[in-house]
Design a protein around this motif. Structure first.
Motif, PDB file in Angstrom:
ATOM      1  N   GLU A 187      -6.318   2.474   8.036  1.00  0.00           N
ATOM      2  CA  GLU A 187      -5.068   2.084   8.698  1.00  0.00           C
ATOM      3  C   GLU A 187      -3.860   2.602   7.929  1.00  0.00           C
ATOM      4  O   GLU A 187      -2.880   3.057   8.520  1.00  0.00           O
ATOM      5  CB  GLU A 187      -4.987   0.556   8.816  1.00  0.00           C
ATOM      6  N   SER A 188      -3.903   2.506   6.607  1.00  0.00           N
ATOM      7  CA  SER A 188      -2.780   2.996   5.800  1.00  0.00           C
ATOM      8  C   SER A 188      -2.632   4.509   5.932  1.00  0.00           C
ATOM      9  O   SER A 188      -1.516   5.035   5.981  1.00  0.00           O
ATOM     10  CB  SER A 188      -2.966   2.597   4.332  1.00  0.00           C
ATOM     11  N   PRO A 212       6.924   4.481   6.219  1.00  0.00           N
ATOM     12  CA  PRO A 212       5.857   3.533   5.827  1.00  0.00           C
ATOM     13  C   PRO A 212       5.614   3.510   4.318  1.00  0.00           C
ATOM     14  O   PRO A 212       4.565   3.948   3.834  1.00  0.00           O
ATOM     15  CB  PRO A 212       4.646   4.086   6.582  1.00  0.00           C
ATOM     16  N   SER A 257      -1.044   5.278   9.308  1.00  0.00           N
ATOM     17  CA  SER A 257       0.362   4.872   9.399  1.00  0.00           C
ATOM     18  C   SER A 257       1.314   5.895   8.792  1.00  0.00           C
ATOM     19  O   SER A 257       2.521   5.848   9.040  1.00  0.00           O
ATOM     20  CB  SER A 257       0.568   3.522   8.717  1.00  0.00           C
ATOM     21  N   ALA A 310      -0.174   2.113  -0.603  1.00  0.00           N
ATOM     22  CA  ALA A 310      -1.560   1.685  -0.392  1.00  0.00           C
ATOM     23  C   ALA A 310      -2.518   2.872  -0.485  1.00  0.00           C
ATOM     24  O   ALA A 310      -3.583   2.770  -1.100  1.00  0.00           O
ATOM     25  CB  ALA A 310      -1.693   0.999   0.965  1.00  0.00           C
ATOM     26  N   CYS A 311      -2.138   4.009   0.112  1.00  0.00           N
ATOM     27  CA  CYS A 311      -2.990   5.203   0.076  1.00  0.00           C
ATOM     28  C   CYS A 311      -3.200   5.688  -1.358  1.00  0.00           C
ATOM     29  O   CYS A 311      -4.322   6.045  -1.747  1.00  0.00           O
ATOM     30  CB  CYS A 311      -2.367   6.322   0.904  1.00  0.00           C
ATOM     31  N   GLU A 350       4.951   1.024   2.341  1.00  0.00           N
ATOM     32  CA  GLU A 350       3.784   0.216   1.967  1.00  0.00           C
ATOM     33  C   GLU A 350       2.491   0.998   2.162  1.00  0.00           C
ATOM     34  O   GLU A 350       1.580   0.938   1.324  1.00  0.00           O
ATOM     35  CB  GLU A 350       3.729  -1.072   2.796  1.00  0.00           C
ATOM     36  N   SER A 351       2.411   1.736   3.266  1.00  0.00           N
ATOM     37  CA  SER A 351       1.201   2.524   3.545  1.00  0.00           C
ATOM     38  C   SER A 351       1.033   3.656   2.539  1.00  0.00           C
ATOM     39  O   SER A 351      -0.084   3.977   2.129  1.00  0.00           O
ATOM     40  CB  SER A 351       1.264   3.092   4.962  1.00  0.00           C
ATOM     41  N   LYS A 368      -2.339  -2.999   7.784  1.00  0.00           N
ATOM     42  CA  LYS A 368      -1.768  -1.683   7.533  1.00  0.00           C
ATOM     43  C   LYS A 368      -2.052  -1.197   6.117  1.00  0.00           C
ATOM     44  O   LYS A 368      -1.835  -0.022   5.803  1.00  0.00           O
ATOM     45  CB  LYS A 368      -0.251  -1.713   7.763  1.00  0.00           C
ATOM     46  N   LEU A 369      -2.536  -2.113   5.262  1.00  0.00           N
ATOM     47  CA  LEU A 369      -2.850  -1.752   3.885  1.00  0.00           C
ATOM     48  C   LEU A 369      -4.320  -1.367   3.718  1.00  0.00           C
ATOM     49  O   LEU A 369      -4.720  -0.933   2.629  1.00  0.00           O
ATOM     50  CB  LEU A 369      -2.520  -2.915   2.940  1.00  0.00           C
ATOM     51  N   LYS A 396      -2.253  11.867   3.006  1.00  0.00           N
ATOM     52  CA  LYS A 396      -3.247  11.444   3.994  1.00  0.00           C
ATOM     53  C   LYS A 396      -4.562  12.184   3.792  1.00  0.00           C
ATOM     54  O   LYS A 396      -5.642  11.570   3.794  1.00  0.00           O
ATOM     55  CB  LYS A 396      -2.713  11.698   5.405  1.00  0.00           C
ATOM     56  N   TRP A 444      -5.513   3.251  -3.088  1.00  0.00           N
ATOM     57  CA  TRP A 444      -6.883   3.455  -2.621  1.00  0.00           C
ATOM     58  C   TRP A 444      -7.497   4.716  -3.233  1.00  0.00           C
ATOM     59  O   TRP A 444      -8.689   4.739  -3.564  1.00  0.00           O
ATOM     60  CB  TRP A 444      -6.932   3.544  -1.103  1.00  0.00           C
TER      61      TRP A 444
END
Length: 281
Positions: free
Chosen positions: A226-227, A254, A230, A260-261, A256-257, A221-222, A157, A264
């Motif tokens: 938001e990701s 999570p 989550s 996604a992070c 998927e999150s 959520k992606l 995060k 990103w």
């Protein structure tokens, strides 16, 4: 690597905001982690968070990482100011004239981000383990490390958030524009999330809504912020008070999150490099 770290160190050594926000961050971080030892007055009532179970294993990993993650903006400010000053004071142009490549510039910023992320994560891990072992009513070894994955989520995060701010800083070059863009993106993602949630839940019964919320796939959520959000859910439902009220805490990892992070992060790093490479500074 050491050359780039030294370069970043000397750049920021006499930069007042760097020192102020660094001290503020780590001071408030430690204070927040020990906040459960203090009685809080809320609407005239005394609440002790330690008695509410925030220091019990395994919940403590969720509580501490969620609370401390709220402070990431302090380190974020350091990153934004330190990068933006490079362009405002024409330090970047001078450094490139002196032989610093675009790759080395990005590398130096990533090293700074990495150092902040690692130190913050290690500090949260050590203090959480210390507080938990000191005040937790749960001592079973399996329960102690059951939710330690929140530390890993906290690391991802922070890393994602700092790479996001680095990208905005290199793209916009002025801190005021960076913060404005961040606010617009934050609001924009909230609107997209709200519209998607309303669309998916409209016309459904209560049980069906809960099922969709818990197990349904949400594109929003992606999205970047938001990701990140989550990765560590709000642990308020894990308080003893919430349990006595019959509120249920449900958590699904999570995945998927998390993916996604990481994606990103790669996009922000690559985007930052391409901007530096193609722009005529």
């Amino acid at each position: 690597m050491m050359k780039l770290l030294k370069l970043e160190y000397y750049k920021n050594l006499n930069y007042t905001p760097f020192k102020v926000f660094t001290i503020l961050y780590f001071a408030i971080l430690i204070t927040f982690l020990f906040i459960g030892l203090v009685d809080l007055k809320v609407f005239g009532k005394t609440i002790n968070l330690k008695e509410q179970g925030i220091y019990n294993f395994p919940e403590i990993w969720n509580f501490t990482t969620y609370i401390v993650a709220l402070l990431k903006i302090f380190l974020g400010l350091i990153i934004v100011f330190s990068i933006c000053q490079e362009f405002t004071n024409r330090m970047f142009k001078q450094n490139t004239i002196d032989g610093l490549s675009r790759e080395e510039f990005i590398g130096s910023k990533l090293l700074t981000i990495g150092v902040f992320t690692v130190i913050s994560t290690l500090l949260v891990f050590v203090i959480t383990l210390f507080i938990g072992k000191s005040y937790s009513t749960v001592t079973d070894s399996k329960m102690i490390y059951k939710e330690i994955f929140f530390i890993g989520n906290y690391f991802v995060k922070l890393l994602s958030f700092f790479c996001f701010l680095m990208f905005l800083s290199i793209l916009l070059r002025k801190s005021v524009f960076v913060f404005l863009a961040f606010f617009v993106i934050w609001v924009g993602e909230a609107i997209i999330s709200g519209i998607e949630t309303f669309t998916k839940l409209d016309g459904l019964m209560a049980d069906q809504r809960n099922e969709v919320i818990q197990n349904g796939f949400f594109f929003s959520k992606l999205l970047p912020l938001e990701s990140m959000a989550s990765l560590i859910p709000n642990p308020i439902l894990r308080l003893n008070l919430a349990k006595t009220l019959g509120l249920k805490y449900d958590f699904t990892y999570p995945t998927e999150s998390l993916v996604a992070c990481l994606v990103w992060c790669g996009i922000f790093i690559l985007g930052s490099y391409l901007i530096l490479k193609k722009r005529d500074w």
